[in-house]
Write an enzyme that holds these catalytic residues in place. Structure first.
Site, PDB file in Angstrom:
ATOM      1  N   ASP A 186       6.041   0.612  -4.641  1.00 10.33           N
ATOM      2  CA  ASP A 186       4.794   0.435  -3.889  1.00 10.33           C
ATOM      3  C   ASP A 186       3.712   1.366  -4.456  1.00 10.33           C
ATOM      4  O   ASP A 186       2.925   1.973  -3.710  1.00 10.33           O
ATOM      5  CB  ASP A 186       4.993   0.654  -2.385  1.00 10.33           C
ATOM      6  CG  ASP A 186       3.820   0.106  -1.567  1.00 10.33           C
ATOM      7  OD1 ASP A 186       2.952  -0.574  -2.135  1.00 10.33           O
ATOM      8  OD2 ASP A 186       3.782   0.363  -0.343  1.00 10.33           O
ATOM      9  N   ASN A 210      -3.498  -7.940  -3.732  1.00 11.91           N
ATOM     10  CA  ASN A 210      -4.672  -7.450  -2.985  1.00 11.91           C
ATOM     11  C   ASN A 210      -5.703  -6.755  -3.874  1.00 11.91           C
ATOM     12  O   ASN A 210      -6.157  -5.655  -3.590  1.00 11.91           O
ATOM     13  CB  ASN A 210      -4.243  -6.548  -1.816  1.00 11.91           C
ATOM     14  CG  ASN A 210      -3.550  -5.285  -2.259  1.00 11.91           C
ATOM     15  OD1 ASN A 210      -3.033  -5.205  -3.367  1.00 11.91           O
ATOM     16  ND2 ASN A 210      -3.526  -4.289  -1.397  1.00 11.91           N
TER      17      ASN A 210
HETATM   18 ZN   LIG Z   1       2.842  -3.159   1.852  1.00 21.00          ZN
HETATM   19 ZN   LIG Z   2       2.311  -2.530  -1.413  1.00 23.92          ZN
END
Ligand SMILES: [Zn+2]
Ligand SMILES: [Zn+2]
Length: 426
Positions: A303, A92
């Site tokens: 993350d 992303n």
């Molecule tokens: Zn995610």
């Molecule tokens: Zn992520």
């Protein structure tokens, strides 16, 4: 020839868990055992743990597109400061990692920086819109190691089914950011008593669970490998456990914040504790810990999601989702060992050999002949996290000012010391 002597070597891929020496030549490990002879350079690792360089399969670099938050260089520095020598970056960015050209750019830049192995995760759908599949074969040829639309869920069941089918034809997994937007959109923290108290929209656990339940059915239908990113609820852990009992290729990762913190962190409107999925209740946190203990959750991944202060200091509802995690992954996760949830060897496996195996990477081992990517840490060292000292360009951590136990002392990449005693050598 370089020698790392007298360390407690933990190499789960080879079943090693004992005091030992490791010697390195030309960037590769040439021996593990009792060394006798002369070395040009010696690191005394007495009293420390010596393990493979950590593998983090879930990192957001902001390059290309948002380099003021993080770039490939600053992300690599944060990684090696945290003992991580191999990581996967999520698609992303701006532009998205949804076509071969941009993947090749990221790989080339990562090689120039040269601190870590960086493996891109290819987008499942064009522009992460969840509608039209990317040219997955071309992304594989360019160097993608898995597929995901992370940041967004793969919400369309038909797209998910096809993605699973194509990915499995290359032997790849699809990584899902499981979030049913019909249930969660507008929400900023866990739905419950605290969201009511603060008067903000919540995201119910069912938003995560319902999508995973659907996906498991699709993974069964497609006979494909489905991986749940950042699992955070008791319901989700139980669904994954059931699927695995059935023999499905379903795997999961947990992020340190989800097994270390609860929704209480946001009580004072702390946007540095806002992420998606959100911090949940104590019962959910305990369920994630139980999943780590019984092996339902094989991987710990950060993350790592850097954001500039401007994106965080605008009120809880409007603040961006995510926290930085590369530099706190190890000490926060070591609490699982201190609390006797899992052994040190199990913990190291969840951060090295397990993710490497799921992604078919050569990293995550101290085998003779392997690249000498090594993390050395003092498991007992006490220190306090100061976010101004992070190597990441962003400071969005919920652990600022908190006491940590366990600190990386050396990180080696291909036999070269790239981090030691607080300094990155690039
Ligand atoms: Zn995610
Ligand atoms: Zn992520």
């Amino acid at each position: 020839m370089m020698l790392i002597k007298n360390g407690h070597v933990i190499d789960p891929a080879n079943g090693i868990d004992q005091v030992s020496d490791i010697w390195i030549e030309n960037g590769n490990i040439t021996g593990v055992g009792k060394f006798s002879g002369k070395a040009e350079q010696t690191i005394d690792a007495k009293g420390q743990i010596v393990c493979p360089g950590l593998v983090d399969m879930h990192v957001h670099l902001r390059e290309p597109g948002q380099e003021w938050k993080e770039d490939i260089e600053s992300g690599s520095k944060a990684a090696v400061a945290g003992g991580v020598t191999t990581f996967c970056c999520m698609p992303n960015t701006q532009p998205r990692l949804d076509h071969a050209g941009v993947l090749l750019q990221v790989i080339q830049r990562a090689e120039q920086v040269g601190l870590c192995n960086i493996h891109p995760i290819g987008a499942v759908s064009k522009n992460l819109e969840g509608k039209e599949l990317t040219e997955m074969r071309e992304l594989v040829r360019a160097g993608a190691v898995a597929f995901s639309d992370d940041g967004m869920p793969i919400w369309h069941a038909g797209v998910m089914r096809k993605a699973l089918e194509y990915a499995s034809s290359f032997g790849f997994m699809v990584i899902q950011h499981a979030e049913e937007l019909e249930l969660t959109s507008g929400g900023c923290i866990n739905e419950g008593w605290i969201s009511t108290q603060l008067g903000v929209e919540g995201m119910p656990a069912e938003g995560e669970d319902s999508m995973i339940a659907r996906d498991i059915m699709l993974a069964r239908l497609a006979d494909a490998h489905y991986h749940v990113a950042h699992i955070s609820t008791a319901g989700a852990v139980q669904l994954v456990r059931q699927a695995r009992t059935e023999g499905l290729k379903v795997t999961a990762e947990a992020a340190p914040h989800h097994f270390n913190l609860t929704e209480e962190e946001v009580m004072n409107f702390n946007a540095d504790a806002k992420m998606s999925p959100p911090l949940r209740t104590e019962a959910n946190r305990q369920a994630v810990i139980e999943g780590l203990r019984d092996g339902t959750i094989e991987v710990i991944a950060t993350d790592h999601a850097p954001h500039h202060e401007d994106d965080k200091r605008c009120g809880l509802s409007c603040a961006a989702f995510g926290i930085v995690g590369l530099e706190t992954m190890l000490p926060v996760s070591l609490e699982l060992v201190a609390d006797k949830v899992i052994t040190m060897s199990d913990l190291v496996a969840k951060m090295t050999s397990n993710p490497a195996k799921l992604l078919n990477l050569k990293s995550g081992t101290l085998s003779v002949g392997a690249e000498a990517d090594i993390c050395i840490f003092d498991a007992d060292k006490k220190w306090t996290l100061d976010r101004s000292k992070l190597f990441s360009k962003s400071r969005n951590t919920p652990w600022h000012g908190k006491k940590m136990t366990g600190q990386v002392t050396h990180t080696l990449k291909g036999g070269r010391v790239v981090f030691s005693d607080g300094v990155v050598y690039d």
